[in-house]
Write an enzyme that holds these catalytic residues in place. Structure first.
Site, PDB file in Angstrom:
ATOM      1  N   GLY A 155      65.956  58.890   9.925  1.00 56.03           N
ATOM      2  CA  GLY A 155      64.698  57.403  10.525  1.00 56.03           C
ATOM      3  C   GLY A 155      63.745  57.081   9.735  1.00 56.03           C
ATOM      4  N   GLY A 191      70.713  61.753   6.746  1.00 58.22           N
ATOM      5  CA  GLY A 191      71.547  61.582   7.629  1.00 58.22           C
ATOM      6  C   GLY A 191      72.497  62.152   6.757  1.00 58.22           C
ATOM      7  N   LYS A 224      77.581  52.035  13.335  1.00 59.49           N
ATOM      8  CA  LYS A 224      76.987  50.988  13.932  1.00 59.49           C
ATOM      9  C   LYS A 224      75.932  49.931  12.911  1.00 59.49           C
ATOM     10  CE  LYS A 224      76.179  53.073  18.416  1.00 59.49           C
ATOM     11  NZ  LYS A 224      74.841  53.787  19.114  1.00 59.49           N
ATOM     12  N   ARG A 252      65.232  71.876   3.811  1.00 65.00           N
ATOM     13  CA  ARG A 252      64.127  71.112   4.530  1.00 65.00           C
ATOM     14  C   ARG A 252      63.319  72.568   4.008  1.00 65.00           C
ATOM     15  NH1 ARG A 252      66.071  68.800   9.794  1.00 65.00           N
ATOM     16  NH2 ARG A 252      66.340  66.031   9.103  1.00 65.00           N
TER      17      ARG A 252
HETATM   18  P1  AMP Z   1      75.926  56.846  11.319  1.00 68.64           P
HETATM   19  O1  AMP Z   1      75.163  57.690  12.020  1.00 68.64           O
HETATM   20  O2  AMP Z   1      76.109  55.060  12.139  1.00 68.64           O
HETATM   21  O3  AMP Z   1      75.476  56.861   9.795  1.00 68.64           O
HETATM   22  O4  AMP Z   1      77.088  57.215  11.287  1.00 68.64           O
HETATM   23  C1  AMP Z   1      77.785  57.943  10.657  1.00 68.64           C
HETATM   24  C2  AMP Z   1      78.599  57.974  11.189  1.00 68.64           C
HETATM   25  O5  AMP Z   1      80.040  56.759  11.606  1.00 68.64           O
HETATM   26  C3  AMP Z   1      79.853  59.378  11.327  1.00 68.64           C
HETATM   27  O6  AMP Z   1      80.187  60.580  12.385  1.00 68.64           O
HETATM   28  C4  AMP Z   1      81.287  59.069  11.099  1.00 68.64           C
HETATM   29  O7  AMP Z   1      82.457  59.677  11.464  1.00 68.64           O
HETATM   30  C5  AMP Z   1      81.431  57.797  11.301  1.00 68.64           C
HETATM   31  N1  AMP Z   1      82.581  56.680  11.081  1.00 68.64           N
HETATM   32  C6  AMP Z   1      82.245  56.737   9.926  1.00 68.64           C
HETATM   33  N2  AMP Z   1      82.939  55.580  10.101  1.00 68.64           N
HETATM   34  C7  AMP Z   1      84.100  55.312  11.008  1.00 68.64           C
HETATM   35  C8  AMP Z   1      84.844  55.147  11.547  1.00 68.64           C
HETATM   36  N3  AMP Z   1      86.147  53.653  10.582  1.00 68.64           N
HETATM   37  N4  AMP Z   1      85.722  54.780  12.802  1.00 68.64           N
HETATM   38  C9  AMP Z   1      84.522  55.906  14.465  1.00 68.64           C
HETATM   39  N5  AMP Z   1      83.440  56.691  13.610  1.00 68.64           N
HETATM   40  C10 AMP Z   1      83.260  56.147  11.684  1.00 68.64           C
END
Ligand code: AMP
Length: 400
Positions: free
Chosen positions: A380, A357, A199, A37
């Site tokens: 974000g 991210g 999610k 950053r």
């Molecule tokens: P996000 O912040 O929504 O982009 O999510 C990122 C996180 O999702 C990372 O820390 C990954 O470890 C987690 N992740 C990705 N695939 C899976 C999975 N199949 N099961 C559990 N966690 C996951």
């Protein structure tokens, strides 16, 4: 309408108050563990230094809860910045008041001063008018180069613009807008959107918005589990959002009606133990008998999915990647994320954009960062831009 750029200013001899995003990770010894950053803001800082401005920098670091706390001091950042640029970099232990005013008054043209963490005051996040005025009194003109906080209407990102003129964007914000907005207006086709992470609910707005533009979606990560659950498959103890299955079905329906390809992983890598190097297996192609056993958890996309996804990625003219394909932080659960990162890097003709991210962390971790055309510095903020929202920190700047 496009915003005024740092290039449009006449900063020589002026005090330029610039918001940067120096919210870097620090370890227990307050050593900076990743200076991305800081380096991202260097082009704008150096440009102003060379133009003979007095560059007054403000930033936040961490969440100090509106009170001074040495744990969140920007002092180590000033030291690091001094090593990165060829100009004197000073630091002052306050961001408003007598100390800050005296430090600014002592500056010579071509020098840099970093103010202490703006979040040591409640007025910052409250976007308080008095606090904004006090900050604004330290500059003659304003530049915002803090893309990572541009989605927040705070005193240093929005409030100060009421009291300073002109207000322009820095090079970093300009590049973010070029890739996350301009290049997507008429994208080189096919336009492929790759989404993963934990999610569906976090990314639903982006999915909906890009549904009108993209030619194909590739879905991995735990997000994909929610779609598979919605389709009636057994996902064992995989992470998913059972309350979002209706939403998932609506998205699938919308994609079909609009003739958009929607690729879900043809197979899933799963494990009985959630640890580095744990033994994994891939379920065969989803469909008949393709269930994940009850005691196992899907932690990555499978080999067949990697093959299909890579093929689609190779054909793309524009790629956006947002979210890992699996639990890439654990060894052995990172195969899909690595392979998708490689497939993107290998497509030399496409415009390659990585949302902020975790995908940026993954691209760097696996050595593909250099191959990408743009890696967003704001998680974000980049999602909100892709959702088509106006970011307050950018909206507050002057139009060209
Ligand atoms: P996000 O912040 O929504 O982009 O999510 C990122 C996180 O999702 C990372 O820390 C990954 O470890 C987690 N992740 C990705 N695939 C899976 C999975 N199949 N099961 C559990 N966690 C996951």
């Amino acid at each position: 309408m496009s915003k005024l750029s740092i290039r449009d200013l006449s900063p020589a001899g002026k005090r330029v108050l610039m918001r940067v995003d120096f919210n870097v990770p620090l370890d227990d010894q307050l050593q900076i563990t990743d200076d991305t950053r800081i380096t991202a803001a260097v082009p704008s800082i150096e440009y102003l230094v060379k133009a003979g401005a007095k560059v007054v920098l403000m930033s936040h670091l961490g969440r100090p809860k509106a009170a001074p706390n040495p744990k969140y001091s920007l002092k180590p950042v000033a030291v690091r910045l001094g090593e990165l640029i060829d100009a004197p970099v000073h630091f002052v232990e306050d961001c408003v008041g007598e100390k800050a005013e005296a430090a600014v008054a002592a500056m010579k043209d071509g020098e840099v001063l970093l103010l202490e963490n703006v979040r040591f005051y409640p007025g910052e996040e409250a976007n308080d008018a008095d606090f904004s005025k006090q900050l604004a009194s330290l500059g003659d003109l304003y530049v915002n180069d803090a893309f990572g906080t541009a989605h927040r209407a705070h005193a240093s990102t929005a409030g100060v613009t009421e009291y300073l003129s002109p207000c322009a964007m820095g090079f970093l914000v300009e590049k973010e807008l070029e890739y996350l907005v301009d290049k997507l207006e008429d994208p080189a086709r096919p336009f492929v959107v790759i989404m993963g992470g934990a999610k569906v609910s976090d990314k639903i707005e982006v999915l909906n918005r890009l549904m009108g533009k993209a030619d194909a979606f590739i879905i991995g990560g735990a997000m994909a589990n929610t779609f598979r659950l919605a389709q009636g498959y057994q996902i064992g103890k995989s992470l998913a959002e059972p309350d979002k299955t209706d939403l998932a079905l609506q998205i699938l329906d919308k994609a079909e009606k609009n003739g958009i390809e929607f690729l879900l992983p043809a197979d899933t890598r799963h494990t009985a133990e959630f640890r580095d190097e744990a033994p994994t297996e891939c379920t065969a192609v989803w469909g008949e008998g393709g269930a994940i056993p009850d005691d196992r958890e899907g932690i990555d996309i499978g080999d067949k999915a990697i093959e299909e996804f890579s093929k689609k990625i190779a054909e793309a003219g524009t790629i956006i990647w947002n979210g890992p394909m699996g639990v890439f932080e654990k060894r052995g659960f990172d195969i899909g994320t690595k392979a998708v990162g490689k497939a993107i890097a290998d497509n030399k003709k496409a415009v390659k954009i990585v949302g902020g991210g975790d995908s940026v962390t993954a691209a760097n971790q696996f050595g593909f960062g250099e191959e990408m055309d743009h890696m967003s510095t704001g998680g974000g903020a980049s999602l909100e831009l892709l959702e088509g929202k106006e970011l307050p920190g950018i909206a507050a700047l002057d139009d060209k």
